[in-house]
Design a protein around this motif. Structure first.
Motif, short mmCIF file in Angstrom:
data_model
loop_
_atom_site.label_atom_id
_atom_site.label_comp_id
_atom_site.label_asym_id
_atom_site.label_seq_id
_atom_site.Cartn_x
_atom_site.Cartn_y
_atom_site.Cartn_z
N ARG A 227 -22.89 -3.31 19.81
CA ARG A 227 -21.83 -2.97 20.74
C ARG A 227 -20.66 -3.96 20.70
O ARG A 227 -19.50 -3.57 20.82
CB ARG A 227 -22.40 -2.90 22.16
CG ARG A 227 -21.39 -2.48 23.22
CD ARG A 227 -20.96 -1.04 23.04
NE ARG A 227 -19.99 -0.65 24.04
CZ ARG A 227 -20.34 -0.15 25.23
NH1 ARG A 227 -21.62 0.02 25.54
NH2 ARG A 227 -19.41 0.19 26.09
N HIS A 228 -20.97 -5.23 20.52
CA HIS A 228 -19.92 -6.25 20.63
C HIS A 228 -19.57 -6.89 19.30
O HIS A 228 -18.39 -7.01 18.97
CB HIS A 228 -20.37 -7.34 21.62
CG HIS A 228 -20.58 -6.83 23.01
ND1 HIS A 228 -19.55 -6.51 23.85
CD2 HIS A 228 -21.73 -6.58 23.71
CE1 HIS A 228 -20.01 -6.09 25.02
NE2 HIS A 228 -21.34 -6.13 24.96
N VAL A 229 -20.57 -7.31 18.54
CA VAL A 229 -20.29 -8.07 17.32
C VAL A 229 -19.71 -7.17 16.23
O VAL A 229 -18.60 -7.39 15.73
CB VAL A 229 -21.56 -8.78 16.83
CG1 VAL A 229 -21.29 -9.49 15.50
CG2 VAL A 229 -22.04 -9.78 17.87
N LEU A 230 -20.46 -6.15 15.83
CA LEU A 230 -20.04 -5.32 14.71
C LEU A 230 -18.77 -4.53 15.02
O LEU A 230 -17.89 -4.38 14.17
CB LEU A 230 -21.17 -4.37 14.31
CG LEU A 230 -22.43 -5.04 13.75
CD1 LEU A 230 -23.45 -4.00 13.34
CD2 LEU A 230 -22.09 -5.95 12.59
N ARG A 231 -18.66 -4.03 16.24
CA ARG A 231 -17.48 -3.24 16.58
C ARG A 231 -16.21 -4.07 16.52
O ARG A 231 -15.19 -3.64 15.98
CB ARG A 231 -17.65 -2.63 17.97
CG ARG A 231 -16.49 -1.72 18.37
CD ARG A 231 -16.75 -1.03 19.67
NE ARG A 231 -15.63 -0.16 20.03
CZ ARG A 231 -15.61 0.61 21.11
NH1 ARG A 231 -16.66 0.64 21.92
NH2 ARG A 231 -14.56 1.36 21.37
N ASN A 232 -16.25 -5.28 17.09
CA ASN A 232 -15.05 -6.12 17.08
C ASN A 232 -14.77 -6.70 15.69
O ASN A 232 -13.61 -6.94 15.34
CB ASN A 232 -15.20 -7.26 18.09
CG ASN A 232 -15.19 -6.77 19.52
OD1 ASN A 232 -14.60 -5.73 19.82
ND2 ASN A 232 -15.85 -7.49 20.41
N ALA A 233 -15.82 -6.93 14.91
CA ALA A 233 -15.62 -7.47 13.57
C ALA A 233 -15.10 -6.41 12.61
O ALA A 233 -14.64 -6.75 11.51
CB ALA A 233 -16.94 -8.04 13.04
N THR A 234 -15.18 -5.16 13.01
CA THR A 234 -14.78 -4.07 12.11
C THR A 234 -13.28 -4.05 11.87
O THR A 234 -12.83 -3.69 10.78
CB THR A 234 -15.22 -2.72 12.70
OG1 THR A 234 -16.64 -2.72 12.85
CG2 THR A 234 -14.82 -1.58 11.79
N ILE A 235 -12.48 -4.46 12.86
CA ILE A 235 -11.02 -4.31 12.75
C ILE A 235 -10.44 -5.13 11.60
O ILE A 235 -9.75 -4.58 10.73
CB ILE A 235 -10.34 -4.65 14.09
CG1 ILE A 235 -10.75 -3.61 15.13
CG2 ILE A 235 -8.83 -4.69 13.93
CD1 ILE A 235 -10.16 -3.85 16.50
N PRO A 236 -10.67 -6.45 11.51
CA PRO A 236 -10.13 -7.18 10.35
C PRO A 236 -10.76 -6.74 9.03
O PRO A 236 -10.09 -6.72 8.00
CB PRO A 236 -10.47 -8.64 10.66
CG PRO A 236 -11.59 -8.59 11.63
CD PRO A 236 -11.35 -7.37 12.45
N VAL A 237 -12.04 -6.37 9.08
CA VAL A 237 -12.69 -5.90 7.86
C VAL A 237 -12.07 -4.58 7.40
O VAL A 237 -11.85 -4.35 6.21
CB VAL A 237 -14.21 -5.75 8.08
CG1 VAL A 237 -14.87 -5.12 6.87
CG2 VAL A 237 -14.83 -7.10 8.37
N LEU A 238 -11.79 -3.70 8.36
CA LEU A 238 -11.17 -2.42 8.02
C LEU A 238 -9.81 -2.63 7.38
O LEU A 238 -9.44 -1.91 6.44
CB LEU A 238 -11.03 -1.57 9.28
CG LEU A 238 -10.35 -0.21 9.12
CD1 LEU A 238 -11.16 0.70 8.22
CD2 LEU A 238 -10.12 0.44 10.48
N THR A 239 -9.06 -3.61 7.86
CA THR A 239 -7.74 -3.89 7.29
C THR A 239 -7.85 -4.22 5.81
O THR A 239 -7.20 -3.59 4.97
CB THR A 239 -7.08 -5.07 8.02
OG1 THR A 239 -7.06 -4.81 9.41
CG2 THR A 239 -5.68 -5.30 7.52
N VAL A 240 -8.67 -5.20 5.49
CA VAL A 240 -8.77 -5.65 4.11
C VAL A 240 -9.44 -4.59 3.24
O VAL A 240 -9.04 -4.37 2.10
CB VAL A 240 -9.54 -6.98 4.05
CG1 VAL A 240 -9.78 -7.41 2.61
CG2 VAL A 240 -8.78 -8.06 4.80
N THR A 241 -10.46 -3.94 3.78
CA THR A 241 -11.15 -2.91 2.99
C THR A 241 -10.21 -1.78 2.64
O THR A 241 -10.20 -1.29 1.50
CB THR A 241 -12.37 -2.37 3.77
OG1 THR A 241 -13.24 -3.45 4.09
CG2 THR A 241 -13.12 -1.35 2.94
N GLY A 242 -9.42 -1.34 3.60
CA GLY A 242 -8.47 -0.26 3.33
C GLY A 242 -7.44 -0.64 2.29
O GLY A 242 -7.16 0.12 1.36
N LEU A 243 -6.89 -1.85 2.41
CA LEU A 243 -5.91 -2.31 1.43
C LEU A 243 -6.55 -2.51 0.07
O LEU A 243 -5.93 -2.25 -0.97
CB LEU A 243 -5.26 -3.61 1.91
CG LEU A 243 -4.39 -3.50 3.17
CD1 LEU A 243 -3.92 -4.88 3.61
CD2 LEU A 243 -3.20 -2.59 2.93
#
Length: 316
Positions: A227-243
């Protein structure tokens, strides 16, 4: 997600695509050489015949008129006619585009799955196995795609004979088999990048105050992580992964050349050499459009993960 936020992102997408199309057309128009030079190479032609060729390909029109004619055709799905093959550019790109899309998607799956698994494992459960995987993946960051392609081909295709050397295969299973080595070569360095970023993001979230508060209150560890760790960590990871995935589109040129996949990348190289300007313009526009669309989708995904972004706020 508000309609205003979506409309703003879509408006930016259209404006960026329009600017990109103008830059692509203008860059090729200003490039040295001319399609007429290629068409008349080795042939003696009268000025009248050259003028007829210029009129046929609208090269005698002003640059802005040529751009408008090309842009309106692109909007209708018409990219013009290949100077070399005298065939529709769209039909020439269709089959090759599927090879490039399959390669990029295969590589993207490898990057997302392997990068996230290694990064989350190293972030949540540091140990010998996790540290070894991180060290191995970090070392792979220094290997360029073309070097990885050569090494993988020599070891797994030539020496061991486990995978085919060239071609894209026919049928789903055979295509996956043919694209295995190219996808690994394309994804190798990016897997390490995503894994290291995921590890850092997970460890930062584990040390955050709200996570420590949840732990002190006795909440289940799995619930806290999910609920807290993975969800919040997803945003910066999503940025780099998408790029990173968007960057695979350009990087695929080298891998397609190495494995003779007959995709858009290899076709772009040959078209540049042969001055087939309509094909070069179409492929460059497809590449740029794919990159811009992926970035827009990432922005929209942000607002789903954190509605504060759609409201113009930043996560604290």
């Amino acid at each position: 997600m508000s309609a205003r936020f979506v409309a703003g992102r879509l408006g930016g997408l259209v404006a960026t695509l329009l600017v990109a199309s103008f830059v692509i057309f203008g860059a090729l128009y200003a490039a040295p050489g001319s399609p007429i030079t290629f068409l008349t190479h080795g042939r003696s032609m009268t000025p009248e015949a050259i003028a007829a060729l210029n009129a046929q390909y609208h090269l005698d029109e002003p640059p802005l008129a040529q751009y408008w004619r090309w842009l309106t055709g692109v909007v209708r799905g018409e990219f013009g006619t290949s100077i070399l093959y005298q065939d529709s550019v769209g039909s020439l790109l269709a089959g090759r585009a599927m090879n490039t899309v399959a390669l990029v998607l295969f590589s993207a799956v490898l990057i997302i799955v392997a990068g996230l698994v290694i990064g989350v494992l190293a972030g949540l459960r540091p140990g010998i196995v996790a540290n070894s995987l991180m060290a191995l993946s970090t070392a792979s960051m220094a290997v360029p795609a073309f070097v990885a392609a050569v090494v993988l081909t020599l070891v797994f295709a030539v020496d061991l004979g486990w995978f085919p050397v060239f071609g894209s295969g026919s049928g789903l299973a055979d295509r996956i088999w043919h694209l295995a080595l190219p996808a690994v070569a394309l994804a190798l360095a990016s897997v390490a990048f995503v894994a290291r970023l995921t590890q850092t993001a997970v460890r930062q979230e584990l040390a955050a105050d709200h996570v420590q508060t949840a732990v002190s209150r006795g909440l289940p560890y799995r619930f806290i992580v999910r609920r807290h760790v993975l969800r919040n960590a997803t945003i910066p990871v999503l940025t780099v992964t998408g790029l990173t995935v968007a960057g695979l589109i350009a990087s695929s040129v080298v891998v397609e050349q190495a494995f003779q996949l007959n995709g858009l990348g290899s076709y772009l190289v040959s078209s540049v050499q042969q001055k087939d300007f309509p094909v070069v313009q179409a492929i460059c526009l497809v590449y740029v459009a794919a990159f811009i669309v992926l970035n827009t989708l990432i922005d929209l995904a942000y607002s789903l993960l954190d509605p504060r972004i759609a409201l113009g706020r930043r996560p604290s």
